[in-house]
Design a protein around this motif. Sequence first.
Motif, PDB file in Angstrom:
ATOM      1  N   LEU A 187       0.768  -1.224   0.036  1.00  0.00           N
ATOM      2  CA  LEU A 187      -0.045  -0.050   0.033  1.00  0.00           C
ATOM      3  C   LEU A 187       0.782   1.181   0.117  1.00  0.00           C
ATOM      4  O   LEU A 187       0.816   2.214  -0.831  1.00  0.00           O
ATOM      5  CB  LEU A 187      -0.798   0.090   1.244  1.00  0.00           C
ATOM      6  N   CYS A 188       1.775   1.340   0.991  1.00  0.00           N
ATOM      7  CA  CYS A 188       2.800   2.521   0.881  1.00  0.00           C
ATOM      8  C   CYS A 188       3.620   2.700  -0.446  1.00  0.00           C
ATOM      9  O   CYS A 188       3.843   3.852  -0.843  1.00  0.00           O
ATOM     10  CB  CYS A 188       3.901   2.370   1.942  1.00  0.00           C
ATOM     11  N   TYR A 189       3.823   1.262  -1.077  1.00  0.00           N
ATOM     12  CA  TYR A 189       4.693   1.587  -2.115  1.00  0.00           C
ATOM     13  C   TYR A 189       3.784   2.316  -3.457  1.00  0.00           C
ATOM     14  O   TYR A 189       4.162   2.929  -4.065  1.00  0.00           O
ATOM     15  CB  TYR A 189       5.153   0.354  -2.454  1.00  0.00           C
ATOM     16  N   ASP A 190       2.513   1.776  -3.410  1.00  0.00           N
ATOM     17  CA  ASP A 190       1.710   2.475  -4.136  1.00  0.00           C
ATOM     18  C   ASP A 190       1.293   3.921  -4.005  1.00  0.00           C
ATOM     19  O   ASP A 190       1.362   4.608  -5.009  1.00  0.00           O
ATOM     20  CB  ASP A 190       0.345   1.668  -4.257  1.00  0.00           C
ATOM     21  N   VAL A 191       1.303   4.142  -2.902  1.00  0.00           N
ATOM     22  CA  VAL A 191       1.148   5.552  -2.424  1.00  0.00           C
ATOM     23  C   VAL A 191       2.296   6.532  -3.062  1.00  0.00           C
ATOM     24  O   VAL A 191       2.227   7.690  -3.584  1.00  0.00           O
ATOM     25  CB  VAL A 191       0.893   5.853  -0.949  1.00  0.00           C
TER      26      VAL A 191
END
Length: 484
Positions: free
Chosen positions: A310-314
């Motif tokens: 999720l953080c990498y997508d963000v």
Amino acid sequence: KMFSKTVVAPHRKAVFKDQESVEAPWRRSMRVPLEATPSYSGPSMSNQKIISRMLAAEGAEGITARLVGPEYKVGMFWKAADRHQEWFRQPSAGRRGSLTAVYPVFICSKGRSSTGHLEWRAAHCLGDEAETVSTPVVVVIEPQEEDQYRSAWPQGLFLVLSAPSQTAIGYTRFVVQAICTCGRDTVTGQLLKLPFIWMADDLLVSFYKLESGTRKGQSDQGHSTSCTLKALPSGGFKEAFLAMQQREDICDVAVAGFLRERGSSILVKRHWVLDGSIALQKVVLLNLSKLAEIGVQYCQHLRKSEDLALCYDVIRRPGGHVLKAQVYCYRAVHLERGGAEEVRKESRQNHIATYSEFVLGGQDQFARLAPLQQGTVAAILAWLQRKQIRDRLDQRQQRPQELRVCPPASSRPQAKSTLGRSDSHGDLDDAVEDAGCSLLEELSAAQSSPTRMEQHRSQDQQQQQPHQLQQQRHQQQQQQHQQQ
């Protein structure tokens, strides 16, 4: 060893105590309902009526879950949700995070009805805050375990999924995010729309605060800066959560989290890290409005590394920001039973990580993921495969495994790893930090040199080709055998 597991117990005078002795009663207080403790003197809730309300996510077909619990707790949940509607009526420039009330908390739990740390009314967690309209605490469970959890927690407030996750840990978080972003009661039509929520693991133990100090005779000026890890026995969770929510820039941050205390938090250099670390796990603050704006959500088919993904997508999205608080840090325990137990066992059996290990449905389901999520899964999988190859080479050569150190954001990607040292964010190196550093380095390299990024992708494809060819040969053999 560096820290010696010593913390400052918060009394009028500084008293240094062993960390284990400080946390032992905290763990016990979180494993049983408050009403079952000898010290409980409140009213009996055994005669409370249990009600159920079906919630459906708008814009996500077939995503439903039941909010089940005592009638008064279900009512408090809706009152808390209504209180946060004022945030949406304010102009974007004037929006702030809640300064006094902790946003609703959702604890994802599986297979831990008797071992999970689910009692957040404990004094060192939210205390009385969890009993008021301000902060509902909801335990998210699967339907086949509802009776077990209700037996262990008779007065618990549960969000019961409509179907089992089938080892896809991302599915549970995807459902919570979708329903809380925009959901409705299927009977009354009441709208559920929250600006922020806290998503937490079921094995959190405690929060600590890092406080700076000085000691004489340790520098040219006669003093040196040192950090003390201060235990927070009274509303520690609330204090840390509100410190995050009160940040002036919190409405521009999509995902926020905390440093995990592993014995080296006193080495931390910065109190807050913006876009310099994506290694957030166990407890995160989700800005649902911002995540919807940039088009990022949990991948419902992921079996592991869901918060990292999720953080990498963000961080890859324009306007997407990740914030890590290091002035507060948390402790969590590890239990082999429960949670993603099946995935952990499968991962240990694989010499080289596979798509099936990460994605429920393997390569077939991976091909159906959104392009952004495909890139994330492929990047994390490629990193893990490289790490596994390095680890085997280290074992064959019988030399100590090199510890990877995450360089400061300002020096990526030129900074070199240093053996045996803490990273710039205060954590001793572990798999999550290592993966986060590698992914950030690749993004930095892509921005500075697209050609270099293509080389990385080519290397990843070359590493994956032998495994893919082996799978293709196996499938061909099976088809030939069936034809015969």
